[in-house]
Design an enzyme around this catalytic site. Structure first.
Site, mmCIF file in Angstrom:
data_model
loop_
_atom_site.group_PDB
_atom_site.id
_atom_site.type_symbol
_atom_site.label_atom_id
_atom_site.label_comp_id
_atom_site.label_asym_id
_atom_site.label_seq_id
_atom_site.Cartn_x
_atom_site.Cartn_y
_atom_site.Cartn_z
ATOM 1 N N THR A 1 3.310 0.626 3.411
ATOM 2 C CA THR A 1 3.500 1.812 4.316
ATOM 3 C C THR A 1 4.738 1.257 5.479
ATOM 4 O O THR A 1 4.900 0.055 5.499
ATOM 5 C CB THR A 1 2.243 1.795 5.175
ATOM 6 N N THR B 1 4.423 6.453 3.557
ATOM 7 C CA THR B 1 3.961 5.468 2.629
ATOM 8 C C THR B 1 4.169 6.025 1.202
ATOM 9 O O THR B 1 4.165 6.957 1.011
ATOM 10 C CB THR B 1 2.355 5.129 2.781
ATOM 11 N N SER C 1 -6.582 8.150 5.007
ATOM 12 C CA SER C 1 -5.498 7.372 5.396
ATOM 13 C C SER C 1 -5.907 6.612 6.426
ATOM 14 O O SER C 1 -6.599 7.118 7.323
ATOM 15 C CB SER C 1 -4.270 8.062 5.373
ATOM 16 N N SER C 2 -5.165 5.303 6.798
ATOM 17 C CA SER C 2 -5.517 4.943 8.156
ATOM 18 C C SER C 2 -4.143 4.724 8.950
ATOM 19 O O SER C 2 -4.243 4.476 9.884
ATOM 20 C CB SER C 2 -5.622 3.301 8.037
ATOM 21 N N GLY D 1 0.156 -1.276 7.338
ATOM 22 C CA GLY D 1 -0.799 -2.309 7.005
ATOM 23 C C GLY D 1 -2.053 -1.781 6.627
ATOM 24 O O GLY D 1 -3.061 -2.451 6.924
#
Length: 584
Positions: free
Chosen positions: A394, A412, A458-459, A479
């Site tokens: 990402t 990403t 997703s983060s 990350g």
């Protein structure tokens, strides 16, 4: 001008991982473009010189602040095919395939969202045409660039997978089948021609044209090398209808407060803003640490992370197709109940399975049906609860044009190097967004289980901070799930502990994501500091973070009261980054 990882002044500003990305920003702004034009130009260049992390084959979340002060998110997460489901990542023997085999599986590839988002961002908010915006990326892909240590290491990590696929090996491996060495010139003329086709024929070529056909063919019949003798390169089942039905969504951001600040970030299927909002909401409701008490600040940050990640694991998923109690998780009553579980003098003193007693029906309905309390960390054997593989992949960039438009953009192809498949004749490296979606994965109540058409959780957390209606800071990071803790740590250190962004970004990192026993992972610099020992006396437990890239190669922009902007890029992690401020 000379670029370093910190730059300050008045005018346009940007921060990114690669100096060629900042060159694209500058060139685009000099040609009359705005921050959206520059951000798309930068993302296209990243697809050339940082191809292991992002590009046309992936997706992301673009957070835009317009000169009017309004903010919008262009959500373009990769999307599963209509054929994707619980059996897609199961082998012939009925067992879930290992991580490495899922990553290179055709079913791992989600429909890319980047082309649609870039085109719509330019059409709705930009000033230039696609040809001008993509020109720097076309020139770089044709001329080539020298492979640096970071790119060499990333290719080497995926060398065995890349060797499986002929078009991938041709671009990224040498004649001996090893990663291109540092200093080698990498060119990607196929990608240059793809960008030219994009500019000339428009975005539909990716979703209802010849590039769509090429993507479907590569996913369903992976272009394996003649020398490959294995069976891990399994076919997917993507159709033209999966691509033609894809939309990028233009959404209102998640809005939340921390003290005197208003923050905005992306909504579901990103868990970033909701998890950060819950954690900061908890921090806002516990007794504050003294300004100089860094041990107290980090202790509170870790405890808030522990609680917020319990709820993330329990409830969050693709809000288009599952019921997510987002409003309840960030309600004042629920945040107060979570804050009551924080002991400012002891780690883990309040269990994360604290009973809900408020009147928010969506939480009551979810917990009643599941037979568990909010974010119950004690149910380690619950059917859906397994940790997902992490990747330092990402990429994030920050751009402000000096005229009131700002972009914070995280994109990403998911794992480092995605699924390893380059679409023949296009230079596009495809994502592996669905590799983590298998039976046993997807949250305690299955909100993220394998489903047709899902956009996996997703983060990514591009974030903007406002005070009194004025933009004060932007920040974002790569990350995996450490994106959330990296951005949260940066926000807490700047807005809570009073650090400047440059100091906070350089500070050693620690990530607490609700692991068994409350164990947190910490960078070597953190473990070697007096902070670690003082926190261990409060009951915290740490293990070393082993990936050499470190936790979160973040960047961002910060404005002071006089209107000067400081652009800050990562000083060390993942090969460091670059920042610049220009008077244009």
């Amino acid at each position: 001008m000379r670029m370093t990882h910190v730059a300050q002044g008045r005018g346009a500003a940007a921060a990114a991982e690669d100096p060629r990305v900042l060159d694209a920003v500058r060139i685009t702004l000099e040609r009359g473009g705005n921050a959206v034009d520059a951000a798309v130009a930068a993302a296209a260049v990243q697809g050339v010189c940082r191809p292991m992390s992002g590009g046309l084959g992936g997706g992301g979340f673009m957070l835009i602040r317009l000169p009017s002060g309004r903010s919008v998110v262009i959500e373009h997460r990769e999307q599963a095919s209509a054929a994707f489901g619980p059996e897609s990542m199961v082998g012939a023997g009925g067992q879930v395939l290992p991580d490495g085999e899922r990553r290179v599986h055709g079913h791992a590839v989600g429909v890319p969202g980047a082309p649609r988002a870039w085109a719509e961002a330019i059409r709705l908010y930009g000033r230039l045409g696609l040809a001008e915006v993509l020109a720097p990326a076309i020139a770089l892909a044709d001329a080539g660039f020298e492979v640096d240590e970071t790119l060499h290491r990333e290719i080497a990590e995926r060398r065995a997978d890349f060797a499986m696929f002929e078009p991938t090996a041709r671009i990224y491996l040498d004649e001996a089948g090893t990663a291109l060495p540092v200093g080698a010139v990498l060119t990607n003329p196929d990608l240059a021609r793809t960008y030219e086709t994009f500019a000339a024929d428009g975005v539909n070529v990716f979703y209802d044209g010849k590039i769509a056909d090429a993507i479907v063919a590569a996913v369903n019949e992976p272009p394996v090398a003649t020398s490959y003798r294995g069976d891990a390169a399994r076919p997917g089942a993507m159709t033209r209808a999966d691509l033609s039905g894809y939309t990028a969504r233009h959404l209102e951001p998640v809005r939340y407060r921390y003290g005197e600040y208003e923050l905005v970030g992306p909504p579901l299927p990103s868990s970033g803003a909701l998890t950060i909002a819950e954690a900061l909401g908890i921090l806002d409701r516990v007794p504050p640490a003294d300004g100089g008490d860094l041990v107290g600040h980090i202790h509170r940050y870790l405890e808030a992370c522990r609680l917020a990640f319990a709820d993330r694991s329990a409830y969050l998923g693709d809000g288009r197709i599952v019921d997510v109690p987002a409003a309840a998780l960030t309600s004042d009553a629920y945040l107060r109940s979570r804050a009551a579980a924080v002991d400012v003098g002891r780690a883990g003193a309040g269990e994360a399975d604290a009973s809900w007693t408020g009147g928010v029906s969506s939480i009551d309905d979810v917990t009643s049906a599941a037979g568990t309390e909010p974010g119950d960390l004690t149910a380690a054997g619950a059917s859906w609860m397994l940790h997902e593989p992490e990747s330092p992949s990402t990429i994030h960039l920050s751009v402000d044009d000096g005229h009131g438009m700002t972009v914070s953009y995280t994109s990403t192809i998911v794992s480092m190097g995605g699924c390893g498949i380059v679409v023949p004749g296009t230079g596009i490296l495809l994502n592996d967004a669905l590799a983590g979606r298998a039976p046993g994965r997807g949250g305690r109540h299955g909100a993220g289980r394998p489903m047709p058409g899902m956009r996996p959780l997703s983060s990514m957390a591009p974030t903007m901070v406002q005070r009194g209606g004025r933009l004060r800071m932007t920040v974002g990071s790569p990350g995996g799930t450490t994106i959330i803790t990296t951005v949260l740590q940066l926000l807490h250190l700047t807005l809570g502990a009073g650090m400047g962004l440059a100091e906070a970004l350089a500070h050693p990192r620690v990530t607490q994501r609700g692991a068994d026993g409350g164990v947190a992972e910490a960078e070597p610099g953190f473990l070697a500091s007096p902070l670690a020992g003082a926190l261990e006396e409060l009951g915290h437990r740490f293990i070393p973070w082993t990936p050499m890239e470190g936790i979160g190669a973040a960047n961002g922009l910060q404005w002071n009261d006089k209107g000067d902007v400081t652009a800050v890029a990562e000083p060390v992690r993942r090969g460091s980054g670059y920042a610049a401020v220009w008077r244009l």
